[in-house]
Motif scaffolding. Structure first.
Motif, PDB file in Angstrom:
ATOM      1  N   GLU A 439       0.889  -0.885  -0.169  1.00 40.29           N
ATOM      2  CA  GLU A 439      -0.599  -0.160   0.369  1.00 40.29           C
ATOM      3  C   GLU A 439       0.737   1.339   0.209  1.00 40.29           C
ATOM      4  OE1 GLU A 439      -2.865  -0.083   3.175  1.00 40.29           O
ATOM      5  OE2 GLU A 439      -4.226  -1.634   2.187  1.00 40.29           O
ATOM      6  N   THR A 472      -3.792   2.703  -1.761  1.00 37.73           N
ATOM      7  CA  THR A 472      -4.144   0.698  -1.746  1.00 37.73           C
ATOM      8  C   THR A 472      -3.281   0.906  -2.533  1.00 37.73           C
ATOM      9  OG1 THR A 472      -5.269   1.656  -4.110  1.00 37.73           O
ATOM     10  CG2 THR A 472      -6.530   1.973  -1.711  1.00 37.73           C
ATOM     11  N   HIS A 475      -4.182   1.402  -7.469  1.00 36.57           N
ATOM     12  CA  HIS A 475      -3.912   3.004  -8.509  1.00 36.57           C
ATOM     13  C   HIS A 475      -4.741   3.813  -9.313  1.00 36.57           C
ATOM     14  CE1 HIS A 475      -1.341   2.600  -4.801  1.00 36.57           C
ATOM     15  NE2 HIS A 475      -0.781   2.265  -5.132  1.00 36.57           N
TER      16      HIS A 475
END
Length: 821
Positions: A439, A472, A475
């Protein structure tokens, strides 16, 4: 002379404690003040009793509520300390008056209470009457509401409540010793000091063979206190499988006078299963630290849970014992935790007769240690490695978990940018997507080709910051307000904690217009066997994807697809009826432009016909699935088994390849060979070929199980005629022995459908022959399969019966385990 008429007008105006009389006569006002006492009003609004049904000779609280219904507040006890109590069969103990003073008045519509305590000395209905201001010391507008009466039911002070009937084990098997505990609560208001009602009991435990019992003994020195429990302990075992009804009644002879006789009885149901329904499952490996944040030299605790997933309770530590620790065998366990130095093991309580491991309960193993090596490690754990338990599923005895250990925090936060892709939304917008293996935050820096610096371009388009993606691993960023038919350069900036990364420079183009163009052809692949077709196409602009189709000759098209914008589209149409169909592909972009393909056709065949239409539109390519015979794998009729450990666990069982097409095999318990069962006729033939002869006397020793029976059922009792011929019952009569119980019910419950009593089966004999196929040599050669899981025999009368037994009693096996056989 004129006379003036007059009238007398009487006005009574209540102002505090005065009234005024006004008289108008001959034009003259006469004013006479008069002192008049105010009119109060008290109303008895309620009488409540606690307990609502007061027990005999037990202190009871009675609350009387009185309301001030006058506007004047009450400031003292005038008329309130004058009351009359008439409570039938009640011995008064105390009365608590309300506190009323000028500082604590009772306002208009407020209430006050009398608290009356005492005991009732007679069982039955008692009348309670209360009167306030009984001597009328307080002047009231009315005295009619000063009284109130209610009736209460006085009950005995004792009560016994049968609260529970429980077995010491939730998973029982036939013949397994267990303890049945009946708990009886003293639900009354007095302690019990003798055995009245306690030793007067009855019980009926279905199919329970009692070995011993312990009955409570109540006395002055050992009283049963209020709300306490007395326990009845019964030790024994159950005969036969199935649900057993347990009944218990306390105070059977009504020795104790109770206020609730209905709760003296209780009924419970306990399920008794097969002794073979044993299964352990290793359900989880968990770590005390976040799996994504493991670093060398961290202290760690690994917790493994092993669950009893069988149907019976486990009474010993077979398959569960851990004797020492390290990366080797420990008792019944095999575990490997590479890269971790284990220093201590803590296990849960091993099961025994006093502390069984019941179905769905777990035992835990905690491995304490320190992480020593960085890298990717495979943790593994296996229970019952010696096969001490004969389980219904051996495949769930092990578990694996992969962990990644980092050398340092910097190593842990390091990440990669990958899978960068640019897609067109319109002539003025682009979509950029990328992935990171951890992430991270990210944003896009972009510029029109020709600009030397990103920041100069940012200012030229009047933006203050670059478009960013969420924190995240996948993307998405949309670039807006771009020029048509222009080349743009972009790069990705991403950050995870202290680590920052920049991607290479990528290029992307905006199209000259929003028109959607087809990339390649519209292709279709039809699956005749499963009556479905998949249609694929791609567009140069992100768009929705739908297929419109209809049977040739129909007026209206049906549609199926997705609104989500994509460049590649794949739509599957299922459950198609036979016939010729017309279809076209349809896509719509965000700006609203549309692509619609030419109309194509496809044919869904009906019946067993092979082949299919190859017609279609010029830009459509159709492929025909191969026939079932071309796809079918070559399957051997018999396979020699080489893996002795697996053979010992599977002998006599029917196994199903659940990861393939459910192919079934019968594992012969004597020859180390398994036989492919194929179609119903094949299964029937194999099962009869592998059968061995047995006399009727020995066959009767094995309990009958009923799966799906097929064929004619003349008497409609759920047993086919050929099945009834095999067991000797009358196929034209539902109840052969006319005892009021149908043949099927008696067979299922283990009773003799031809006469009185139960069928004398032999559990040991059945256990010895589990997995075998028997042929009735004294009959017509009827075939029976002895199921290893429950020790019952199942009828193999017709091909359909054999096939049903195969499917209903088969055990699933993975392809990898099957191949290892």
């Amino acid at each position: 002379m004129n006379f003036i008429n007059f009238q007398i007008v009487n006005f009574f105006v209540s102002v505090k404690k005065f009234s005024f009389l006004f008289i108008f006569s001959f034009g003259i006002f006469l004013f006479y003040p008069a002192v008049v006492q105010a009119a109060y009003d008290l109303e008895v609004t309620g009488i409540s009793v606690s307990p609502a049904k007061p027990p005999l000779n037990i202190l009871t609280t009675i609350t009387v509520t009185v309301k001030n219904t006058d506007v004047e507040p009450l400031t003292d006890l005038t008329g309130i300390d004058s009351y009359n109590i008439n409570f039938q069969n009640f011995e008064l103990s105390s009365v608590t008056l309300p506190t009323i003073t000028a500082a604590k008045p009772v306002a208009y519509n407020a209430t006050f209470k009398y608290i009356i305590k005492g005991i009732f000395d007679e069982i039955g209905t008692s009348r309670l009457t209360f009167q306030v201001n009984s001597d009328q010391a307080l002047t009231e507008r009315t005295y009619t509401n000063n009284n109130k009466s209610v009736s209460v039911e006085v009950v005995p002070a004792h009560d016994l409540l049968v609260s529970s009937i429980k077995s010491s084990m939730t998973g029982l098997s036939e013949g397994q010793e267990t303890t049945i505990t009946v708990k009886v609560q003293n639900n009354g208001y007095l302690d019990l000091i003798n055995n009245f009602g306690i030793r007067s009991y009855t019980y009926e435990f279905q199919d329970f063979v009692e070995k011993s019992k312990t009955i409570p003994n109540i006395s002055i020195s050992a009283p049963l206190l209020k709300k306490a429990y007395a326990e009845y302990i019964f030790v024994g075992y159950f005969t036969g499988e199935g649900e057993k009804v347990l009944k218990f009644t306390a105070d059977q002879e009504d020795q104790l006078d109770e206020f609730d006789e209905a709760n003296n009885k209780k009924e419970a149901i306990i399920s008794v299963g097969s002794e073979d329904d044993i299964d352990l499952a290793v359900t989880s490996i968990s770590l005390s630290k976040d799996l994504n944040k493991l670093i060398v030299d961290d202290d760690i605790t690994i917790t493994v849970l092993v669950k009893n997933t069988g149907g019976i309770s486990l009474l010993d530590a077979k398959g569960l014992l851990e004797r020492d620790y390290g990366y080797a065998t420990g008792g019944d366990l095999l575990y490997s935790f590479p890269g971790i130095e284990i220093t201590e093991i803590i296990h849960g309580t091993y099961p025994d007769t006093d502390n069984p491991l019941n179905p769905n309960e777990t035992i835990s193993y905690k491995f304490l240690g320190t992480i020593k090596d960085a890298g990717i490690h495979e943790l593994s754990f296996r229970a019952d490695i010696h096969g001490d338990l004969t389980e219904t599923n051996e495949e769930n005895n092990s578990i694996n978990k992969t962990i990644t250990v980092y050398k340092s925090l910097e190593d842990m936060y390091d990440f990669d940018i990958s899978d960068v892709k640019c897609s067109t939304i319109s002539s003025s917008s682009l979509q950029i997507i990328w992935s990171t293996n951890k992430e991270s935050d990210g944003y896009i820096m972009y510029k029109e080709k020709g600009y030397s610096e990103y920041d100069r371009f940012l200012l030229s388009i009047y933006l203050t910051k670059w478009p960013a993606a969420d924190d995240t691993m996948n993307h998405v960023v949309t670039l807006k307000r771009l020029k048509p038919q222009t080349e743009y350069l972009y790069e990705i900036k991403a950050k995870n904690q202290t680590i920052e990364k920049t991607s290479a420079v990528f290029q992307c183009f905006t199209p000259p217009s929003d028109k959607i163009s087809l990339m390649g052809d519209v292709s279709s692949k039809i699956d005749q066997e499963n009556k479905k077709i998949t249609i694929d196409w791609s567009t140069d602009i992100l768009s929705s994807g739908y297929v419109y189709y209809k049977k040739k000759g129909d007026a209206k098209y049906l549609s199926i697809g997705k609104d989500a914008l994509a460049a590649s589209h794949s739509v599957t149409i299922e459950k198609l009826a036979a016939g010729i169909y017309e279809f076209y592909a349809y896509s719509k972009s965000s700006p609203g432009t549309v692509f619609k393909s030419d109309t194509g056709t496809f044919t869904v065949l009906g019946g067993d016909e092979e082949g299919g239409s190859q017609t279609g539109i010029s830009n459509t390519t159709q492929t025909q699935t191969e026939t079932q015979n071309q796809n079918k794998e070559s399957i051997s009729a018999s396979v020699q088994i080489k893996n002795q450990n697996m053979y010992q666990n599977l002998r006599g069982k029917i196994i199903l390849k659940v990861e393939s097409k459910g192919e079934a095999y019968y594992v012969n318990p004597a020859s180390e060979t398994m036989y492919y069962l194929g179609r119903p006729q094949d299964a029937f033939a194999v099962m009869r070929q592998q059968g061995v002869g047995i006399s009727s006397v020995n066959l009767d020793k094995i309990k009958i199980g009923i799966a799906s029976l097929s064929g004619v059922d003349a008497d409609g009792d759920g047993l086919s005629d050929i099945f009834e011929d095999a067991i000797g019952t009358d196929k034209n009569k539902k109840d052969t022995d006319s005892d009021g119980f149908g043949d099927k019910q008696e067979v299922e419950d283990g009773y003799n459908p031809l006469g009185a009593g139960k069928i004398n089966t032999d559990i040991n004999f059945a256990s010895t022959h589990k997995g075998k196929i028997f042929l009735q040599v004294e009959g017509k050669g009827e075939a029976w399969y002895v199921n290893p899981r429950d020790g019952k025999r199942y009828f193999l009368g017709r091909p359909a019966d054999a096939f049903a037994v195969m499917r209903n009693l088969g055990l699933g096996i993975s392809n990898s385990n099957f191949d290892s056989l």
